[in-house]
Enzyme design. Sequence first.
Site, mmCIF file in Angstrom:
data_model
loop_
_atom_site.group_PDB
_atom_site.id
_atom_site.type_symbol
_atom_site.label_atom_id
_atom_site.label_comp_id
_atom_site.label_asym_id
_atom_site.label_seq_id
_atom_site.Cartn_x
_atom_site.Cartn_y
_atom_site.Cartn_z
ATOM 1 N N HIS B 96 0.860 -1.191 0.000
ATOM 2 C CA HIS B 96 0.000 0.000 0.000
ATOM 3 C C HIS B 96 0.892 1.235 0.000
ATOM 4 O O HIS B 96 1.812 1.335 0.800
ATOM 5 C CB HIS B 96 -0.894 -0.006 1.241
ATOM 6 C CG HIS B 96 -1.620 1.283 1.463
ATOM 7 N ND1 HIS B 96 -2.408 1.864 0.493
ATOM 8 C CD2 HIS B 96 -1.685 2.106 2.540
ATOM 9 C CE1 HIS B 96 -2.925 2.994 0.971
ATOM 10 N NE2 HIS B 96 -2.501 3.169 2.201
ATOM 11 N N HIS B 98 0.909 5.782 -1.067
ATOM 12 C CA HIS B 98 0.183 6.965 -1.539
ATOM 13 C C HIS B 98 0.955 7.560 -2.723
ATOM 14 O O HIS B 98 1.121 8.770 -2.814
ATOM 15 C CB HIS B 98 0.042 8.007 -0.418
ATOM 16 C CG HIS B 98 -0.931 7.621 0.649
ATOM 17 N ND1 HIS B 98 -1.659 8.549 1.353
ATOM 18 C CD2 HIS B 98 -1.317 6.407 1.121
ATOM 19 C CE1 HIS B 98 -2.438 7.923 2.237
ATOM 20 N NE2 HIS B 98 -2.240 6.625 2.118
ATOM 21 N N ASP B 121 0.673 -5.172 -20.670
ATOM 22 C CA ASP B 121 1.692 -6.137 -20.243
ATOM 23 C C ASP B 121 1.361 -6.708 -18.865
ATOM 24 O O ASP B 121 1.876 -7.763 -18.493
ATOM 25 C CB ASP B 121 3.073 -5.469 -20.189
ATOM 26 C CG ASP B 121 3.698 -5.346 -21.576
ATOM 27 O OD1 ASP B 121 3.279 -6.077 -22.478
ATOM 28 O OD2 ASP B 121 4.611 -4.508 -21.738
ATOM 29 N N HIS B 172 -8.756 7.504 -1.457
ATOM 30 C CA HIS B 172 -7.641 7.096 -0.626
ATOM 31 C C HIS B 172 -6.372 6.919 -1.485
ATOM 32 O O HIS B 172 -5.738 7.915 -1.798
ATOM 33 C CB HIS B 172 -8.030 5.824 0.140
ATOM 34 C CG HIS B 172 -7.053 5.407 1.181
ATOM 35 N ND1 HIS B 172 -7.325 4.449 2.113
ATOM 36 C CD2 HIS B 172 -5.783 5.825 1.430
ATOM 37 C CE1 HIS B 172 -6.272 4.300 2.905
ATOM 38 N NE2 HIS B 172 -5.329 5.110 2.507
ATOM 39 N N TYR B 230 8.270 -13.885 -22.621
ATOM 40 C CA TYR B 230 8.966 -12.781 -21.965
ATOM 41 C C TYR B 230 9.718 -13.330 -20.760
ATOM 42 O O TYR B 230 9.216 -14.175 -20.034
ATOM 43 C CB TYR B 230 7.972 -11.710 -21.508
ATOM 44 C CG TYR B 230 8.649 -10.503 -20.903
ATOM 45 C CD1 TYR B 230 9.029 -9.423 -21.700
ATOM 46 C CD2 TYR B 230 8.927 -10.454 -19.545
ATOM 47 C CE1 TYR B 230 9.659 -8.322 -21.160
ATOM 48 C CE2 TYR B 230 9.566 -9.348 -18.994
ATOM 49 C CZ TYR B 230 9.926 -8.297 -19.800
ATOM 50 O OH TYR B 230 10.561 -7.205 -19.262
#
Lengths: 232, 232, 232, 232
Positions: B96, B98, B121, B172, B230
Amino acid sequence: MSKYEHIKEAAYLANMQLPKLDLVLFTFGNVSEVDRSQGVFAIKPSGVPYENLSPNDMVVVDFENNIVEGTLRPSSDTKTHAVLYKECEGIGGICHTHSTYATAWAQSHRDIPIYGTTHADYNIVDIPCAAPMSDEMIKGHYEHQTGYQILNCLRERGINYKELEMILVGNHAPFTWGKNADKAVHNSAVLETIAKLAFLTEQINPHVQRLKESLQRKHHERKHGPDSYYGQ
Amino acid sequence: MSKYEHIKEAAYLANMQLPKLDLVLFTFGNVSEVDRSQGVFAIKPSGVPYENLSPNDMVVVDFENNIVEGTLRPSSDTKTHAVLYKECEGIGGICHTHSTYATAWAQSHRDIPIYGTTHADYNIVDIPCAAPMSDEMIKGHYEHQTGYQILNCLRERGINYKELEMILVGNHAPFTWGKNADKAVHNSAVLETIAKLAFLTEQINPHVQRLKESLQRKHHERKHGPDSYYGQ
Amino acid sequence: MSKYEHIKEAAYLANMQLPKLDLVLFTFGNVSEVDRSQGVFAIKPSGVPYENLSPNDMVVVDFENNIVEGTLRPSSDTKTHAVLYKECEGIGGICHTHSTYATAWAQSHRDIPIYGTTHADYNIVDIPCAAPMSDEMIKGHYEHQTGYQILNCLRERGINYKELEMILVGNHAPFTWGKNADKAVHNSAVLETIAKLAFLTEQINPHVQRLKESLQRKHHERKHGPDSYYGQ
Amino acid sequence: MSKYEHIKEAAYLANMQLPKLDLVLFTFGNVSEVDRSQGVFAIKPSGVPYENLSPNDMVVVDFENNIVEGTLRPSSDTKTHAVLYKECEGIGGICHTHSTYATAWAQSHRDIPIYGTTHADYNIVDIPCAAPMSDEMIKGHYEHQTGYQILNCLRERGINYKELEMILVGNHAPFTWGKNADKAVHNSAVLETIAKLAFLTEQINPHVQRLKESLQRKHHERKHGPDSYYGQ
């Protein structure tokens, strides 16, 4: 050893955070820390590059702007700091920068709307942009009046300086404060982030609404309320 | 030696990537890694600066939010992590932040449209922005509900968490996940890039169209399909 | 010692410039250098982080995409490089990135207009954005077709690849080339700058006009004309 | 030891500030310092990467563009510097960059409006954007004419070069000057900041007004007036 050693050291360390946090170009910023028991504060000398600073260069000034210790001229914004310390007993440190996004909002004469929880983690009002001074105030003691311009703006909005530790001065740039110099600098970095987020938010969605009240309160209380549970 | 050493080390290393990748200011982020055999995860302690962290500071918590090991208070977002680990067996790590552009989209209440192959991708849907919670949910167990808000959003859109390892929480900020903490952080950096690219794309061409389906599929399959070619 | 040492070393050094010039996140880019006498080129292996690369990891491939030397799988964009080397004898190095501003223009399906002398110092056309491929081409040999998509776009516009060493592939990202790998990377950094300048220029003045022809010619000739006087 | 040692050293040090201040990509910039008693100035050689420069590489040129000392070819913008030194006795150093935001304003053919005190701390006019040259001037001695284009623009606006040490050349990029090379570079960094602030200000508030005169004067005088109180 000077009896102001502790605030000179604290002010020095806080000033040195400004270039590290990318909040200043050259000398466009200043931080101070107060010692209320002695009625003085230590502040950056005017126009001295950060890389040349040492704690001993900090200038100690009282609330009437008299130099109490130090051989250099204090920051040209010293009188603004003095007013804020004098009028707001709870302030321990003050920071002024021309950080990019906060300054752009100040130049735009707009409050920064509260758009998200990053903002609400710090306060639950739009960050006010104090109107530019009248021509009369500008002609008088300009930096002194800047302090009162900030306080008047807070009073008009009904905001206590303990609930909002950051403000924009219209056409000029941001001022922030806190329990000490370090917290004041912290708040400057947060304000710059909030200012950039709000700019981008409006670009991405020009019809965006302000954060709803229940979320404002929740995020603020988990960090600052009586039952806060953020940090150690 | 603690029997949680491996997840504490993994969580620590992943958390330390956040400032390096320029995804956090101060302590605005947290990463965790789970050990499913022991039913616990290690997560960053709340409000501790990254430069002071050590692997031993990581807090070990079970899926009911009980602290199993560690002396510090865990991240204030711990309950969100716990819900996601509990409900999604395939998740090994959660991140998490910001981060600037992803948070601006979250504040804008807009999904990030799929505009290019950089996005394809990683996944072939618009990155959803979960709606803000109802006032009732906010008043209750907020961080716990944040986890369910994410899961409800995925369910409503008919998206499996294995096909999309990133989401925005309205007002948020972003949450990302992956097979382990390191991959979760990787996804946060990718999401920030996708968010910035999409912002700029709309600025350059306000009438831009989403990526056409054949290209979405092609790019996704060369990285994730049964015949992917890839990587090593 | 391998007889491909020189191109492996050159490709390695050029690839390592990408993170330094802030042109890539993680492994979102690849550079190659050709040896025409041996009919092969050296290219970055697929998905290997830059910090782990060594010259010996470079994969040597011929123009028909056969691996000639190396134990790793070459970049997933290898076939695009092969087509460009095969069809354009004058190309010595190729670079592909997802650099932010160039990619945003590619996602916007817009050519980058020539707005200033920074652009004209390199070429005197708008940087073309090749249209996305047809669904049929995408289903076929995608990376192979990407090379022809680039060449077709140049042909349609009447541009020789020697006069323009950079292009955008619609919805995808930029490709650049040059006399060697180092120059191809140089051109990628210049393209990113041109793309950012053009974005800002349109934001500042939405009615801006393209650079007038006399200035285009002057700036280009002082760097590239028969009487050029730039550099040593 | 060369009798031009002091200006070669000063020009070298000032040039080396450009990459540190993030004002140049590759070699897109040049700085010079003058010695008026000897009628010469030292300037960066053309197209030499900053990391390879040494003070001895600086080229010493007189005001008629004759090379007086040095084995390398001087910057392609040397004739512009020569004109400014010749016509403006008070100039001690000159800096030219293609810094991002200032160049975007130049490409936009717009003066940078004075929106705040950061701008007023340096000068109290809009930063002019000199119109592109006529086709005839371009065909002639282009860099020579660029110098006169700058001077003509100042004359038309009634601005003395001592009151404004920065200008934009339409479609091209900024030039700045000052009492020496170091101050010229300082002014380039300030101009870039002013240009970015003005861009953001207009994005945040498209109806923004220019800074009112009383504030312009106050900020300028506290730094530059007879009773200035900024700096030591």
